[in-house]
Design an enzyme around this catalytic site. Structure first.
Site, PDB file in Angstrom:
ATOM      1  CB  CYS A  83      -1.000  -0.111   1.247  1.00 31.69           C
ATOM      2  SG  CYS A  83      -0.185  -0.308   2.805  1.00 31.69           S
ATOM      3  CB  CYS A 128       3.764  -0.331   2.584  1.00 30.02           C
ATOM      4  SG  CYS A 128       2.117  -1.126   3.172  1.00 30.02           S
TER       5      CYS A 128
END
Lengths: 318, 77
Positions: free
Chosen positions: B10, B13
């Site tokens: 994501c 991240c």
């Protein structure tokens, strides 16, 4: 009078000089009013729920749900789904974390169904466009579809349709539930608000723009004519249309608002929005990592049926 | 020292990874940085909300992306 509406009227009819009741005037007024209202609600709602979220972590929820079965636990799991983040990238780690630690499959599904359907951003945009009564209907239906959907999946005893590694995964302790200071909670909530608003604003502007054009230019009652309550196919068709549409739900809500304004029944509109959020292709693809295809089919069938029933019920009573 | 960044790709991240790399560079630490994106591996570490930061097997952070200065504090503790 609504101060935001007063401002929109003043700006569009006064400053811009459009005439009320004309196509362009109505469309631009709808756009200004909706954008302001939606963004105010969006920011306050995300901030509030993110702040609450610093207290209700999935780790705490897992401990609280434990290994107990019973429909009250399905209900609680669905309510936990309301306050957890709606990003589909976090649903699988939570699924493994719950099932692997012994939370019953049906209870975990209640969480999994409600979590993407009911979230603070959708609630804010719904409240700002369609209104609070329909928003309450949406939230309650989302929690009930999760509760009963998960309960049914629990009763069907489908544990063998979960990928084996989920049960074999040793679930580590994770992070100690830290005690955050007030300042830290506030900073985190503000960070979340900024992240989510930055992510959804283009969809909302496009959605309100399309909704505004429809509101200003489409003939009155056009939706009632083609997709009214007496057309029994309208609800299933709306649900079927919702599945492939995904990340743009924030933009679809203002469009749904304008469709309701032209006679689309509220139940049909809500069923459409629920299927957009609850059933999305990207989420189903991610779920394939932990669920066998047959269980994904059960999941889709149960949720679809629940949404269609909800659509019909609200078309009857609203 | 082994640093693991847990997350399934994501946006958050990626920003956590960038901040951790920056912190490591500023502290001139000799560490190995590994990205963990397998769901089973993430679950094994007890993490349910990504992204998360794991140092030598211990979860230090999850669900948020702190500033570089905060990560530096965490790494030197």
């Amino acid at each position: 009078m609504d101060p935001i509406l007063a401002f929109a009227d003043w700006l569009v009819y006064g400053v811009f000089g459009y005439e009320a009741g004309t196509h362009a005037g109505d469309a631009i007024n709808f756009f200004v009013y909706d954008v302001i209202k939606i963004f105010i609600l969006l920011m306050s709602m995300i901030f509030l729920v993110s702040y609450i979220r610093t207290y209700i972590t999935p780790e705490k929820a897992r401990k609280f749900l434990g290994e107990r079965t019973g429909i009250q636990y399905n209900l609680m799991a669905a309510m936990v789904g309301v306050v957890t983040p709606f990003c589909s990238c976090s649903s699988v780690p939570i699924f493994i974390g719950f099932v692997g630690a012994g939370v019953p499959l049906g209870v975990t599904f209640s969480f999994l169904i409600t979590s993407p359907m009911v979230n603070e951003a959708a609630v804010a945009v719904l409240g700002g466009s369609i209104g609070w009564a329909a928003t309450a209907v949406y939230v309650i239906s989302g929690v009930l579809i999760g509760t009963f959907g998960g309960y049914i999946i629990g009763k069907l005893k489908l544990e063998h349709l979960v990928e084996d590694f989920v049960y074999k995964t040793f679930i580590g302790e994770g992070l100690d539930p830290e005690t955050m200071a007030w300042q830290e909670r506030k900073d985190w909530a503000w960070g979340e608000t900024r992240d989510i608003v930055l992510k959804v604003w283009p969809y909302i502007l496009i959605g309100v723009g399309v909704g505004a054009i429809f509101h200003g230019y489409a003939p009155e009652g056009i939706m009632a004519e083609y997709a009214g309550k007496e057309n029994l196919f309208a609800v299933p068709v709306a649900v079927g249309l919702g599945v492939p549409l995904y990340s743009n739900v924030m933009g679809l809500i203002p469009i749904a608002e304008s469709l309701i304004g032209k006679g689309l029944p509220v139940g049909t509109a809500l069923a459409f929005l629920m299927s957009v959020t609850a059933l999305s292709l990207p989420e189903l693809i991610i779920l394939k990592k932990v669920l066998k295809p047959k269980l994904i089919m059960y999941f889709v069938a149960i949720v679809t049926t629940g949404i269609i029933i909800t659509g019909y019920i609200f078309n009857l009573i609203l | 020292m082994k640093i693991e960044i847990l997350g399934s790709g994501c946006a958050k991240c990626r920003s956590l990874e960038a901040n951790v790399r920056e912190a490591v560079k500023e502290l001139a630490l000799d560490v190995e940085i590994v990205k963990v994106d397998d769901f089973a591996e993430i679950a094994k570490r007890g993490v349910m909300v990504t992204p998360a930061l794991v140092v030598d097997g211990k979860v230090l952070l999850n669900g948020k992306v702190p500033k570089v200065s905060k990560i530096k504090k965490l790494l030197t503790r």
